[in-house]
Design an enzyme around this catalytic site. Sequence first.
Site, mmCIF file in Angstrom:
data_model
loop_
_atom_site.group_PDB
_atom_site.id
_atom_site.type_symbol
_atom_site.label_atom_id
_atom_site.label_comp_id
_atom_site.label_asym_id
_atom_site.label_seq_id
_atom_site.Cartn_x
_atom_site.Cartn_y
_atom_site.Cartn_z
ATOM 1 N N ARG A 121 0.820 -1.211 0.000
ATOM 2 C CA ARG A 121 0.000 0.000 0.000
ATOM 3 C C ARG A 121 0.858 1.268 0.000
ATOM 4 N NH1 ARG A 121 -5.425 -0.848 1.505
ATOM 5 N NH2 ARG A 121 -5.545 1.321 2.177
ATOM 6 N N TYR A 125 -0.773 -1.258 -4.555
ATOM 7 C CA TYR A 125 -1.497 -2.515 -4.418
ATOM 8 C C TYR A 125 -2.639 -2.353 -3.415
ATOM 9 C CZ TYR A 125 2.519 -4.590 -6.781
ATOM 10 O OH TYR A 125 3.504 -4.887 -7.681
ATOM 11 N N PRO A 126 -3.861 -2.746 -3.778
ATOM 12 C CA PRO A 126 -5.010 -2.586 -2.872
ATOM 13 C C PRO A 126 -5.068 -3.713 -1.844
ATOM 14 C CG PRO A 126 -5.744 -3.566 -4.918
ATOM 15 C CD PRO A 126 -4.266 -3.290 -5.091
ATOM 16 N N LYS A 127 -4.047 -3.774 -0.997
ATOM 17 C CA LYS A 127 -3.911 -4.909 -0.090
ATOM 18 C C LYS A 127 -4.628 -4.659 1.228
ATOM 19 C CE LYS A 127 0.418 -6.538 -2.046
ATOM 20 N NZ LYS A 127 1.714 -7.184 -1.774
ATOM 21 N N THR A 128 -5.257 -5.735 1.727
ATOM 22 C CA THR A 128 -5.911 -5.699 3.025
ATOM 23 C C THR A 128 -5.816 -7.091 3.644
ATOM 24 O OG1 THR A 128 -7.939 -5.063 4.191
ATOM 25 C CG2 THR A 128 -8.212 -6.201 2.083
#
Length: 240
Positions: free
Chosen positions: A108, A113-116
């Site tokens: 992020r 990157y749309p990381k969660t």
Amino acid sequence: MRAEEVRHRISTPLATPVYPPRATRFTDREYLNVVYRTDPEALRAVVPEPLEIDEPLVRFEIMKMGDVEGYGPYLECGQVIPVRHGAERGEYLHAMHLDNFAATAAGRELSAYPKTVGTPALFPDNGALVGTLDYGTQRVATATMAYKWEPMDLDAARAQITVPTYGVKIVPELVCVLARTEITDVTVKGAWRGPARLELFAHVLAPLADLPVREVVSASHILTDLTLAPAVPVHDYLAG
């Protein structure tokens, strides 16, 4: 801490190293990819301009990282969408769920990157390769593919995982850009294709099912070593 020292930090907490300040090398990264056809209107609602869609396709992926410099082994799962940016074809990073905080933060903060959070898994089970994603205690996705069913051309496997990728990076009131990155220094160690199934379950914080599975198009199982290149901005949303 002097201002000069603060300027040279790459993450917070300022006194705690979270991730290394360099390109990351992955050894024995294992992919399960399931490409499927989805609802065109649902796809158009989530892909940001200036990216364009030719076909209503989504690639569901689970990646098992065997060894990652600076992070250790972890798993990642998400959805990427085939797109065009001008004349270039690539993939838009729609959703990514990880079980490693440092990799989530680095994705992020350093890239787009749309990381969660999430708990992916990838394992063989009685003749099938099984990939799952849980969010908390709830199952979000289950993918199955016939295990090492048919050898896949290694060049085709390399082409599948090395297309340019795009993501949106946002720092409120400061940054809102579309960024581009790609995979480099790739060694494909093995690749297979075969029949597959994919089931997605509705969850408000992991809404993979908002891009419903209409038809499974193809599936692949790929083992590789690679390096991630830094992200580069290609469109500034704040510029108007």
